[in-house]
Write a protein that holds these residues in place. Sequence first.
Motif, PDB file in Angstrom:
ATOM      1  N   TYR A  30     -21.793  34.102  98.106  1.00  0.00           N
ATOM      2  CA  TYR A  30     -23.130  34.499  97.633  1.00  0.00           C
ATOM      3  C   TYR A  30     -23.834  33.416  96.815  1.00  0.00           C
ATOM      4  O   TYR A  30     -24.955  33.616  96.370  1.00  0.00           O
ATOM      5  CB  TYR A  30     -23.032  35.783  96.792  1.00  0.00           C
ATOM      6  N   LEU A  31     -23.146  32.298  96.587  1.00  0.00           N
ATOM      7  CA  LEU A  31     -23.763  31.226  95.789  1.00  0.00           C
ATOM      8  C   LEU A  31     -24.506  30.248  96.695  1.00  0.00           C
ATOM      9  O   LEU A  31     -24.194  30.143  97.874  1.00  0.00           O
ATOM     10  CB  LEU A  31     -22.674  30.464  95.023  1.00  0.00           C
ATOM     11  N   PRO A  32     -25.477  29.508  96.130  1.00  0.00           N
ATOM     12  CA  PRO A  32     -26.140  28.475  96.936  1.00  0.00           C
ATOM     13  C   PRO A  32     -25.134  27.392  97.350  1.00  0.00           C
ATOM     14  O   PRO A  32     -24.040  27.316  96.774  1.00  0.00           O
ATOM     15  CB  PRO A  32     -27.179  27.890  95.977  1.00  0.00           C
ATOM     16  N   LEU A  33     -25.525  26.559  98.323  1.00  0.00           N
ATOM     17  CA  LEU A  33     -24.659  25.436  98.703  1.00  0.00           C
ATOM     18  C   LEU A  33     -24.473  24.538  97.488  1.00  0.00           C
ATOM     19  O   LEU A  33     -25.302  24.517  96.597  1.00  0.00           O
ATOM     20  CB  LEU A  33     -25.320  24.616  99.819  1.00  0.00           C
ATOM     21  N   HIS A  34     -23.432  23.776  97.483  1.00  0.00           N
ATOM     22  CA  HIS A  34     -23.134  22.820  96.414  1.00  0.00           C
ATOM     23  C   HIS A  34     -22.965  23.508  95.060  1.00  0.00           C
ATOM     24  O   HIS A  34     -23.542  23.092  94.067  1.00  0.00           O
ATOM     25  CB  HIS A  34     -24.232  21.746  96.295  1.00  0.00           C
ATOM     26  N   SER A  35     -22.217  24.597  95.026  1.00  0.00           N
ATOM     27  CA  SER A  35     -21.973  25.279  93.750  1.00  0.00           C
ATOM     28  C   SER A  35     -20.531  25.052  93.286  1.00  0.00           C
ATOM     29  O   SER A  35     -19.961  25.885  92.590  1.00  0.00           O
ATOM     30  CB  SER A  35     -22.241  26.780  93.893  1.00  0.00           C
ATOM     31  N   GLU A  36     -19.973  23.917  93.691  1.00  0.00           N
ATOM     32  CA  GLU A  36     -18.559  23.662  93.379  1.00  0.00           C
ATOM     33  C   GLU A  36     -18.289  23.641  91.874  1.00  0.00           C
ATOM     34  O   GLU A  36     -17.267  24.122  91.415  1.00  0.00           O
ATOM     35  CB  GLU A  36     -18.094  22.347  94.007  1.00  0.00           C
ATOM     36  N   GLU A  37     -19.242  23.059  91.107  1.00  0.00           N
ATOM     37  CA  GLU A  37     -19.031  22.990  89.654  1.00  0.00           C
ATOM     38  C   GLU A  37     -18.994  24.384  89.043  1.00  0.00           C
ATOM     39  O   GLU A  37     -18.179  24.668  88.170  1.00  0.00           O
ATOM     40  CB  GLU A  37     -20.151  22.171  89.004  1.00  0.00           C
ATOM     41  N   THR A  38     -19.876  25.235  89.531  1.00  0.00           N
ATOM     42  CA  THR A  38     -19.914  26.617  89.045  1.00  0.00           C
ATOM     43  C   THR A  38     -18.573  27.289  89.323  1.00  0.00           C
ATOM     44  O   THR A  38     -17.994  27.949  88.451  1.00  0.00           O
ATOM     45  CB  THR A  38     -21.036  27.388  89.782  1.00  0.00           C
ATOM     46  N   LEU A  39     -18.064  27.090  90.535  1.00  0.00           N
ATOM     47  CA  LEU A  39     -16.805  27.731  90.925  1.00  0.00           C
ATOM     48  C   LEU A  39     -15.637  27.190  90.097  1.00  0.00           C
ATOM     49  O   LEU A  39     -14.743  27.935  89.714  1.00  0.00           O
ATOM     50  CB  LEU A  39     -16.543  27.500  92.415  1.00  0.00           C
ATOM     51  N   MET A  40     -15.704  25.877  89.800  1.00  0.00           N
ATOM     52  CA  MET A  40     -14.638  25.274  89.005  1.00  0.00           C
ATOM     53  C   MET A  40     -14.644  25.874  87.603  1.00  0.00           C
ATOM     54  O   MET A  40     -13.599  26.152  87.018  1.00  0.00           O
ATOM     55  CB  MET A  40     -14.882  23.764  88.922  1.00  0.00           C
ATOM     56  N   GLU A  41     -15.841  26.098  87.073  1.00  0.00           N
ATOM     57  CA  GLU A  41     -15.973  26.660  85.730  1.00  0.00           C
ATOM     58  C   GLU A  41     -15.432  28.094  85.700  1.00  0.00           C
ATOM     59  O   GLU A  41     -14.701  28.477  84.790  1.00  0.00           O
ATOM     60  CB  GLU A  41     -17.451  26.626  85.318  1.00  0.00           C
ATOM     61  N   ILE A  42     -15.780  28.865  86.736  1.00  0.00           N
ATOM     62  CA  ILE A  42     -15.311  30.257  86.787  1.00  0.00           C
ATOM     63  C   ILE A  42     -13.789  30.287  86.968  1.00  0.00           C
ATOM     64  O   ILE A  42     -13.093  31.119  86.391  1.00  0.00           O
ATOM     65  CB  ILE A  42     -15.992  31.038  87.945  1.00  0.00           C
ATOM     66  N   ARG A  43     -13.276  29.330  87.752  1.00  0.00           N
ATOM     67  CA  ARG A  43     -11.826  29.299  88.012  1.00  0.00           C
ATOM     68  C   ARG A  43     -11.051  29.068  86.704  1.00  0.00           C
ATOM     69  O   ARG A  43     -10.077  29.762  86.421  1.00  0.00           O
ATOM     70  CB  ARG A  43     -11.509  28.183  89.009  1.00  0.00           C
ATOM     71  N   THR A  44     -11.535  28.089  85.923  1.00  0.00           N
ATOM     72  CA  THR A  44     -10.879  27.812  84.639  1.00  0.00           C
ATOM     73  C   THR A  44     -10.932  29.053  83.748  1.00  0.00           C
ATOM     74  O   THR A  44      -9.945  29.414  83.107  1.00  0.00           O
ATOM     75  CB  THR A  44     -11.571  26.618  83.933  1.00  0.00           C
ATOM     76  N   HIS A  45     -12.085  29.727  83.749  1.00  0.00           N
ATOM     77  CA  HIS A  45     -12.242  30.943  82.949  1.00  0.00           C
ATOM     78  C   HIS A  45     -11.184  31.972  83.353  1.00  0.00           C
ATOM     79  O   HIS A  45     -10.506  32.554  82.501  1.00  0.00           O
ATOM     80  CB  HIS A  45     -13.645  31.531  83.138  1.00  0.00           C
ATOM     81  N   LEU A  46     -11.063  32.176  84.676  1.00  0.00           N
ATOM     82  CA  LEU A  46     -10.146  33.217  85.157  1.00  0.00           C
ATOM     83  C   LEU A  46      -8.686  32.883  84.834  1.00  0.00           C
ATOM     84  O   LEU A  46      -7.915  33.766  84.446  1.00  0.00           O
ATOM     85  CB  LEU A  46     -10.320  33.409  86.671  1.00  0.00           C
ATOM     86  N   ILE A  47      -8.331  31.591  84.962  1.00  0.00           N
ATOM     87  CA  ILE A  47      -6.948  31.201  84.650  1.00  0.00           C
ATOM     88  C   ILE A  47      -6.672  31.447  83.165  1.00  0.00           C
ATOM     89  O   ILE A  47      -5.652  32.034  82.793  1.00  0.00           O
ATOM     90  CB  ILE A  47      -6.698  29.713  85.015  1.00  0.00           C
ATOM     91  N   GLU A  48      -7.617  31.021  82.309  1.00  0.00           N
ATOM     92  CA  GLU A  48      -7.407  31.190  80.863  1.00  0.00           C
ATOM     93  C   GLU A  48      -7.382  32.667  80.480  1.00  0.00           C
ATOM     94  O   GLU A  48      -6.576  33.088  79.653  1.00  0.00           O
ATOM     95  CB  GLU A  48      -8.512  30.458  80.093  1.00  0.00           C
ATOM     96  N   GLU A  49      -8.247  33.449  81.107  1.00  0.00           N
ATOM     97  CA  GLU A  49      -8.287  34.881  80.808  1.00  0.00           C
ATOM     98  C   GLU A  49      -6.985  35.547  81.255  1.00  0.00           C
ATOM     99  O   GLU A  49      -6.412  36.363  80.537  1.00  0.00           O
ATOM    100  CB  GLU A  49      -9.503  35.522  81.513  1.00  0.00           C
ATOM    101  N   ALA A  50      -6.507  35.148  82.458  1.00  0.00           N
ATOM    102  CA  ALA A  50      -5.255  35.738  82.961  1.00  0.00           C
ATOM    103  C   ALA A  50      -4.084  35.349  82.064  1.00  0.00           C
ATOM    104  O   ALA A  50      -3.202  36.170  81.787  1.00  0.00           O
ATOM    105  CB  ALA A  50      -5.014  35.278  84.396  1.00  0.00           C
ATOM    106  N   GLU A  51      -4.078  34.099  81.605  1.00  0.00           N
ATOM    107  CA  GLU A  51      -3.005  33.661  80.697  1.00  0.00           C
ATOM    108  C   GLU A  51      -3.091  34.396  79.366  1.00  0.00           C
ATOM    109  O   GLU A  51      -2.080  34.776  78.778  1.00  0.00           O
ATOM    110  CB  GLU A  51      -3.106  32.140  80.471  1.00  0.00           C
ATOM    111  N   ASN A  52      -4.323  34.614  78.921  1.00  0.00           N
ATOM    112  CA  ASN A  52      -4.545  35.314  77.662  1.00  0.00           C
ATOM    113  C   ASN A  52      -4.050  36.769  77.761  1.00  0.00           C
ATOM    114  O   ASN A  52      -3.341  37.262  76.877  1.00  0.00           O
ATOM    115  CB  ASN A  52      -6.049  35.270  77.347  1.00  0.00           C
ATOM    116  N   ILE A  53      -4.395  37.416  78.878  1.00  0.00           N
ATOM    117  CA  ILE A  53      -3.965  38.807  79.082  1.00  0.00           C
ATOM    118  C   ILE A  53      -2.443  38.872  79.165  1.00  0.00           C
ATOM    119  O   ILE A  53      -1.812  39.785  78.650  1.00  0.00           O
ATOM    120  CB  ILE A  53      -4.610  39.393  80.365  1.00  0.00           C
ATOM    121  N   GLY A  54      -1.855  37.874  79.818  1.00  0.00           N
ATOM    122  CA  GLY A  54      -0.389  37.872  79.992  1.00  0.00           C
ATOM    123  C   GLY A  54       0.347  37.180  78.857  1.00  0.00           C
ATOM    124  O   GLY A  54       1.468  36.715  79.078  1.00  0.00           O
ATOM    125  N   ASP A  55      -0.270  37.077  77.680  1.00  0.00           N
ATOM    126  CA  ASP A  55       0.344  36.431  76.512  1.00  0.00           C
ATOM    127  C   ASP A  55       0.855  35.032  76.820  1.00  0.00           C
ATOM    128  O   ASP A  55       2.028  34.693  76.566  1.00  0.00           O
ATOM    129  CB  ASP A  55       1.502  37.290  75.965  1.00  0.00           C
TER     130      ASP A  55
END
Lengths: 363, 122
Positions: free
Chosen positions: A19-44
């Motif tokens: 659903y994102l425009p073309l060339h949104s790789e930076e946005t996806l990279m930012e969201i990916r880091t967020h999700l990894i950190e959030e998952a690590e945070n949830i899992g202590d």
Amino acid sequence: MNKNPLKIIDQYLERVKVYLPLHSEETLMEIRTHLIEEAENIGDGKMTEGSALMAVERLGDPKNVANEYAGTGAKKGPIPKEYFMPVMRLVVGFVGIIITFAVGAYIVGIFNPSLFSPIPLTTLLVTIGVNVVIIIVIFGIITIFESKSVAEKTMVEEVLSLGVAGFKPKPRSDALGEAVFGVIFAVILLLPQTYLLYSDPFRMLVGIIAVLTFVGAIKGALFFYAGENNLNLVLEAVLSALSIVVAMALINIGWPLDYVWGFSGNEWQLISMAYIESLMDLPITPFDAIWYFIIFIVVLSNTWKIISAAVKVPVYLQEDRGLWWRGRWGQRKKMSDRRLKLRRESQEESRTYVSGSDSVGEN
Amino acid sequence: MSEQSKNVEKELERWAKEVRRGAASLAILALLNKRRAYGYEIVKELEDRTEFLSLEQGTVYPLLRRMEKRDLLTSEWDHEDPAKPKKYYLLSDQGERALAQMSEIWSLLTDEMNEIIMEVPT
């Protein structure tokens, strides 16, 4: 079965990407880091399948996440906002394919009308319309009965993501292949031993083809060095246009070889193509058909490159990117099972996450 | 729940969303005035320090992106951990000036609003 938590995150990002425009790789990279950190945070401090799932659920529906990035507003024209980008990409891709095929068929058809006879425009439009309706009905029915987790693409998204795939940048390995094989092919074309084989009309064009191939190799090297940028895309489009022009001449002269090299047991000698054809004893000559097919593919691929550059360059100009920068490369999607397994193993060696209850920390 | 209560709740939701949207920009500028931070740090700091302003996680990133587009923020990527590249946001000169003016307006607004609200019987 336990799933790799990173895979859950990447699957979710694949959905957002649709659903994102073309060339949104930076946005996806930012969201990916967020999700990894959030998952690590949830899992202590450790990422588990459960914590990854919880992280993606907290971030929310992929359509909404992408829509927040693209702007606000419920609709853009008749299309819901979140579907606007993927539908537009798909439409551009679809129209591009039709134009590509039409250009290829037209050029080949000029010189060989028996291969492509013109189809009336109304018949073409009605056929496309009927097929689109059938596709919408089929996907509508599938969507109603479809039940998937937040990380998995729906059937509609699978189709919409085709639009993303059509405009992916050139992988670096392909660019390297263009550079290396372009030089090798240009040299082979001009070797005296090869030159002997050509028909007289082809000899008049072989110099131009060798120059185009060599410039194509330089273009491959530029893509290899700098990835996708406006200069490389424009150079590719110009080269493609010139290749189409040359292809029009090439289809007119027919099969380009009068001879081939053959080994008699003692020495290499020239064998006439006419002699080979007489041995084959076929009612039609297959070589011209092969030649038409090769030219058709050349025209198709070059037309697509022009369309792709015409779509991408204005997008980059809108982003004030200018002419030259170190851009991106695409990634080869298909990987053999063995290579995939090796890659996964090497990734897991350097970074191991917890899956289910089998706790393994980060190395 | 009665129809009237539902309507009030809906109105409250709408109003809260509007207030939150404006306040969040100011809060982010203020957080970044102290030090540079990446998206997840900002999300967590807002979650830890505020109740009303703890936005839905997915809305913080687009807000940062919009502020960057408007030249209030600049950004730089940190690839030190290749598995988790971080996009750090910093306040631009324009952002600093905007923050100063927005803080002033916010103080004025709170003072005035407090005065008006004091007159409302609870």
